[in-house]
Design a protein around this motif. Structure first.
Motif, PDB file in Angstrom:
ATOM      1  N   MET A  21       0.800  -1.196  -0.083  1.00 45.61           N
ATOM      2  CA  MET A  21      -0.041  -0.196   0.086  1.00 45.61           C
ATOM      3  C   MET A  21       0.871   1.116  -0.039  1.00 45.61           C
ATOM      4  O   MET A  21       1.779   1.514   0.690  1.00 45.61           O
ATOM      5  CB  MET A  21      -1.056   0.019   1.247  1.00 45.61           C
ATOM      6  CG  MET A  21      -1.811   1.191   1.294  1.00 45.61           C
ATOM      7  SD  MET A  21      -2.970   1.070   2.618  1.00 45.61           S
ATOM      8  CE  MET A  21      -1.825   1.367   4.186  1.00 45.61           C
ATOM      9  N   ALA A  45      -4.504  -1.247  -2.659  1.00 46.81           N
ATOM     10  CA  ALA A  45      -5.253  -1.144  -1.469  1.00 46.81           C
ATOM     11  C   ALA A  45      -6.138  -2.577  -1.677  1.00 46.81           C
ATOM     12  O   ALA A  45      -7.014  -2.668  -0.739  1.00 46.81           O
ATOM     13  CB  ALA A  45      -6.095   0.058  -1.757  1.00 46.81           C
ATOM     14  N   PHE A  67      -9.010   4.338  -3.289  1.00 46.04           N
ATOM     15  CA  PHE A  67      -8.358   3.050  -2.915  1.00 46.04           C
ATOM     16  C   PHE A  67      -8.480   2.270  -4.262  1.00 46.04           C
ATOM     17  O   PHE A  67      -9.247   2.095  -4.791  1.00 46.04           O
ATOM     18  CB  PHE A  67      -9.414   2.338  -1.690  1.00 46.04           C
ATOM     19  CG  PHE A  67      -9.090   3.017  -0.349  1.00 46.04           C
ATOM     20  CD1 PHE A  67      -8.101   2.897   0.509  1.00 46.04           C
ATOM     21  CD2 PHE A  67     -10.000   4.116  -0.231  1.00 46.04           C
ATOM     22  CE1 PHE A  67      -8.103   3.664   1.911  1.00 46.04           C
ATOM     23  CE2 PHE A  67     -10.136   4.634   0.951  1.00 46.04           C
ATOM     24  CZ  PHE A  67      -9.050   4.572   1.893  1.00 46.04           C
TER      25      PHE A  67
END
Length: 289
Positions: A21, A45, A67
């Motif tokens: 991430m 993500a 995301f």
């Protein structure tokens, strides 16, 4: 032949290039990090659950955070998931273009597939999204009365040339045109009351506009369902507004500019293009914060 830029994007979207991430912060629809609308962009993500994404969005505190998992993009405000967000899409596209090269991208969102084109000129990435098919309907008298009461506006404050509508281009926005720039500048609304009206209507923002000309509009977007008093730049609302103008026959040239965030001290510039295609094109820049 596929370009090197597109090849890099394809490799990244397949999950090969980024494994962990990566949390980024961009301001969209501006070239100045002190202007525009800030958005979080979280790359890689795919391992995050809904609760984790909501927690990260709340910690970042921006109106939306994107995301990204390959070509899948989800958007969260500090309070809830949002089906589509224009400024976070522009921020995401610019972030990816800066890392993997400019070119066409396709994001799979809760509102459907969103095509984005990115280009580079003088070191600045510009992104153009094409929204979901846009449509618009007149607001009911009850909807209008409830919104006006929460805004503390009167019907006399409105521009009769632009009737109140509920417009859609990925999510719904209540469109309301002020009769003067002064009325638009004096935004002092009941946060809880407007949030309740919007929640019942399923509207993402109230898109308040003032028409300086047929090709130039000023806008403000209250966003209480996301826990935000006002959005500095709302690409989804700009797209919905483009569909609204097409519906009511007020398009002018088919290309217009929306100036937003001025009254917040975060000026933003959104360029909107409307033609006979179902989706609306919204163009802007973004800069790393």
């Amino acid at each position: 032949m596929e370009s090197m830029e597109n090849h890099r994007w394809t490799r990244w979207a397949s999950g090969v290039t980024i494994e962990d991430m990566d949390v980024l912060r961009y301001s969209a629809f501006t070239t100045d990090p002190h202007g525009g609308n800030p958005a979080g962009v979280v790359l890689g993500a795919g391992h995050l659950g809904d609760d984790e994404m909501l927690r990260i969005a709340a910690e970042l505190g921006y109106s939306e955070t994107a995301f990204v998992d390959g070509d899948r993009v989800r958007y969260f405000s500090p309070l809830a998931e949002v089906d589509f967000c224009g400024h976070a899409t522009i921020a995401t596209a610019v972030a990816l273009a800066e890392r993997f090269g400019a070119g066409p991208m396709r994001f799979h969102t809760n509102a459907g597939e969103i095509a984005v084109e990115t280009t580079v000129a003088d070191g600045q990435v510009t992104a153009t999204l094409t929204s979901a098919p846009a449509h618009s309907r007149p607001a009911t008298a009850t909807e209008l009365d409830e919104v006006l009461a929460a805004l503390r506006w009167d019907r006399a404050d409105l521009d009769p040339a632009f009737p109140p509508h509920v417009a859609f281009a990925g999510n719904e926005h209540f469109v309301l045109a002020a009769g003067t720039r002064e009325r638009l500048a004096k935004l002092d609304y009941d946060f809880e009351a407007l949030g309740d009206v919007m929640s019942r209507g399923g509207w993402t923002t109230v898109h308040l506009v003032w028409a300086e000309s047929a090709e130039l509009f000023h806008a403000r977007d209250p966003f209480p369902p996301g826990g935000v008093v006002e959005d500095a730049a709302t690409g989804a609302a700009a797209a919905a507004f483009g569909g609204y103008l097409r519906t009511i026959g007020k398009l002018g040239s088919g290309r217009f500019t929306v100036l937003q965030g001025e009254d917040m001290g975060r000026p933003s510039v959104l360029t909107v293009e409307v033609d006979d295609r179902p989706g609306i094109r919204v163009t802007g820049t973004a800069v790393r914060i």
